[in-house]
Design a protein around this motif. Sequence first.
Motif: not given
Length: 523
Positions: A503-504, A509-511, A516-517
């Motif tokens: 999950e981490d 990955e998603k972030l 806007r990260i």
Amino acid sequence: DDSENNAPSTPGSPGFSTDRLPPNTTTSRGATDPSSYSDDDGEAEVDPNVLPEDDGATVIRDEEEDDGEDLFNDDYLNDYRRMDEQDQYESVGLDDSIEDERNLDEIMADRRAAEAELHARDVRTGATADRKLPRMLHDQDTDEDMNFRRPKRHRANFRQPSGGPRTPRSDDDGDGLTPSSPGRSQPYSGGDVPMTDQTDDDGYEDEFDEEDEMNMYRVQGTLREWVTRDEVRRFIAKKFKEFLLTYVNPKNEQGEFEYVRLINEMVLANKCSLEIDYKQFIYIHPNIAIWLADAPQSVLEVMEEVGKNVVFDLHKNYRNIHQKIYVRITNLPVYDQIRNIRQIHLNTMIRIGGVVTRRSGVFPQLQQVKYDCSKCGTVLGPFFQNSYTEVRVGSCPECQSKGPFTVNIEQTIYRNYQKLTLQESPGIVPAGRLPRYKEVILLNDLIDCARPGEEIEVTGIYTNNFDLSLNTKNGFPVFATVVEANYVSKKQDLFSAYKLTDEDKAEIEKLSKDPRISERVCP
Ligand SMILES: [Zn+2]
């Protein structure tokens, strides 16, 4: 405990012990005396039942009744006849999922190509230096082999490479030892230091000619005795001092003196531990490096004395801040599992890893002890006590009383120590076994360097009694065997990286795809 029996009979790495055996047994162990390889190697026993019961066997049996079996009878060559159905590896344990269809020429060509590639990589990464390590440092070798090869090592590394270190006095005299940092360091001088090594210092260069140096490498008696000899200690001191003052890391493009720089950094950070890269040291002084690993107590003592003198010579006022400089050995090229540590590692330097499961409070340990004579009141001492020898007072020099003597509390100096329990990392414990653990002793500036839950690596001396006086006088617990830490490094960061869950990772990955990260992370 059955796991002892199930473990392989050879320990993971036998340490470096070159003096494990009395000298007179070395050759007989190394030689191919068949009687010394009797039962304990666990193979070579042939079950007579598997031999075919043919006529020949019967004949041999009959002969045995009289004067033993004649292994070289007329048709002994028959034993070597071709037997296709038997001249094969049995399939158990073979990985037959990969079929090698190359012929011998192709295999050799591939092999040469692979070796050329490995060599090219070594040249690129500078790893060729490591290849000059004695092979024993890479191998998980047997005791016999190491003793057998020892004379070769001794000869091989006597001569310094011509591009090697200069003697510190030859051309640096007078104008500072660190061209890269001229203002900060001063040329060392042998003056005004109340230390025998130091006052003898001017004799260092002249004391050992080439012949003497050669003789220094010819260990007589056990190594542990050898390195306590005065002339050997002076020799080690001389070589280590040269190393500290002149070693240049080949990777350093400015050609700085590595340890002069590290000493300057240590002083700037107000620290008192000087980290010596074992691989750098063994490259320059292979024999002494092996002595260090094999007889660490005495050799470290000499090195710390040298370290102290060099540091205080380069930084005159530092002696007002620290009384002692500790030499910490990094990069020791062996690694042992806790469960493989054995008696043969005793009093050698080892490197083990694990998880800290317990950490004690800080206890005092006698270091410099004085006694009162109960008969006449004379104060005896100071006696210096390390972890390895217990101070015993024979008789009072004033009144010849044999005691009793009591510790003079006011004038006795204690040092602090702390005990860690280091347990095998969960990943290496064989299924169904309990994890093993070792007690690790931290002294001086190593105290509090690790806490429970952290995964660490400890380089230290495996010793069977930390402090005899604690056991006998103060009733502290007896430690059967402990590791007295010399250098501790943490693997915690590495460890926590593994703990990322799927999950981490998905979240990361998603972030990472979020435009806007960067604003979010760096507002
Ligand atoms: Zn007395």
